[in-house]
Design an enzyme around this catalytic site. Structure first.
Site, PDB file in Angstrom:
ATOM      1  N   ASP A 103     166.515  28.138 141.728  1.00  0.00           N
ATOM      2  CA  ASP A 103     167.790  27.678 142.262  1.00  0.00           C
ATOM      3  C   ASP A 103     168.076  28.457 143.551  1.00  0.00           C
ATOM      4  O   ASP A 103     167.471  29.507 143.821  1.00  0.00           O
ATOM      5  CB  ASP A 103     168.885  27.923 141.217  1.00  0.00           C
ATOM      6  CG  ASP A 103     170.266  27.540 141.720  1.00  0.00           C
ATOM      7  OD1 ASP A 103     170.430  26.406 142.191  1.00  0.00           O
ATOM      8  OD2 ASP A 103     171.168  28.388 141.665  1.00  0.00           O
TER       9      ASP A 103
ATOM     10  N   ASP B 141     171.817  28.718 145.675  1.00  0.00           N
ATOM     11  CA  ASP B 141     173.111  29.419 145.751  1.00  0.00           C
ATOM     12  C   ASP B 141     173.366  30.236 144.493  1.00  0.00           C
ATOM     13  O   ASP B 141     173.336  29.717 143.375  1.00  0.00           O
ATOM     14  CB  ASP B 141     174.250  28.414 145.937  1.00  0.00           C
ATOM     15  CG  ASP B 141     174.179  27.692 147.270  1.00  0.00           C
ATOM     16  OD1 ASP B 141     173.251  27.975 148.046  1.00  0.00           O
ATOM     17  OD2 ASP B 141     175.041  26.819 147.524  1.00  0.00           O
TER      18      ASP B 141
ATOM     19  N   ASP C  80     171.276  30.250 137.765  1.00  0.00           N
ATOM     20  CA  ASP C  80     172.514  30.937 137.380  1.00  0.00           C
ATOM     21  C   ASP C  80     173.575  30.016 136.787  1.00  0.00           C
ATOM     22  O   ASP C  80     174.606  30.502 136.320  1.00  0.00           O
ATOM     23  CB  ASP C  80     173.110  31.640 138.607  1.00  0.00           C
ATOM     24  CG  ASP C  80     173.722  30.651 139.589  1.00  0.00           C
ATOM     25  OD1 ASP C  80     173.007  29.714 140.022  1.00  0.00           O
ATOM     26  OD2 ASP C  80     174.914  30.802 139.918  1.00  0.00           O
TER      27      ASP C  80
END
Length: 266
Positions: A12, A14, A198
């Protein structure tokens, strides 16, 4: 022609490889250099658009690697380009919702570029790229939790899914990051896979990899305990963003014995 590699890393962006606020990736440079040394592709896997990801690949030094865009709706590279759904059709379905539900969702297409810049901290050029959607529509739910549940249910009846990322609720006709992993794995034929993320839209990807890393992000609630954590197949970082990313990758390379050559010459 397909190739073979000891490892492929799916990540991922951001809040994971990129700092949640500044988008800085520099703390991850040592681990990225080690992955490059052993020939392990880093596959950016994000809700970002193909246009955004191509620029990030150039900045980070990942040009030419496959990448997963728009939350798994599209795959970049290897002669790909087709994806799940169509952005214009998605917007038409969104506009079919009852007004009280439709008006409480503000998507990127609804926003002028300046508003996307303010919400994300992106430059004007990057915000324009973020608005260049092929498959999906990220945005903000502005109503209450009950309204959000009704919104998601109404979309589901129209064949539209809603996935929560680190910042935005992203709408699409389906497809997850994990859905594209099989295509990437078929191309690279890695001995092992690692995934890092996240947010809720990373869960399938984290659970599908041989090793998963939940990167700490103090800007939102932590992920629930995932399948594989009890066995140590999925771990969590103490440090957030690219710093946690860097530490986790180097530790996993140690565990897998993939940096013995570096240790032997150090």
């Amino acid at each position: 022609m397909t190739t073979s590699t000891p490892l492929v890393v799916f990540t991922d962006l951001d809040g994971t490889l990129l700092d949640h606020v500044t988008y800085d990736w520099e703390p991850a440079r040592p681990a990225l250099a080690e992955l490059a040394r052993i020939g392990a592709p880093v596959v950016l896997s994000s809700s970002k658009t193909a246009a955004e990801i191509a620029v990030l690949q150039d900045r980070i030094g990942l040009t030419g690697h496959l990448a997963i865009c728009e939350n798994g709706c599209g795959l970049i590279g290897a002669g790909s380009g087709a994806g799940t759904g169509d952005h214009a059709a998605l917007r038409r379905e969104l506009d079919r919702l009852p007004p009280h539900l439709r008006e409480a969702f503000r998507g990127f297409t609804d926003m002028p570029t300046d508003e996307v810049m303010d919400l994300t901290g992106l430059s004007r050029e990057d915000a324009v790229r973020a608005k260049t959607r092929d498959f999906s529509e990220p945005g903000l739910w502005l109503g209450d939790d009950a309204g959000r549940a009704a919104f998601v249910a109404a979309l589901g009846a129209l064949g539209v899914t809603a996935r929560q990322g680190g910042r935005f609720l992203t709408l699409s006709f389906g497809g997850t990051k994990a859905d594209r992993m099989a295509e990437v794995i078929a191309h690279y034929r890695p001995a092992r896979t690692i995934a890092l993320g996240d947010a809720p839209n990373d869960i399938e990807m984290l659970e599908a990899a041989d090793s998963g890393v939940i990167v700490s992000n103090p800007h939102h609630s932590p992920l629930p305990r995932l399948q594989g954590e009890d066995q140590g197949r999925i771990i969590r970082t103490d440090r957030p963003g690219p710093s946690g990313w860097n530490t986790a990758i180097l530790a996993l390379l140690d565990r897998l014995g993939l940096n013995k050559e570096r240790q032997g010459h150090g």
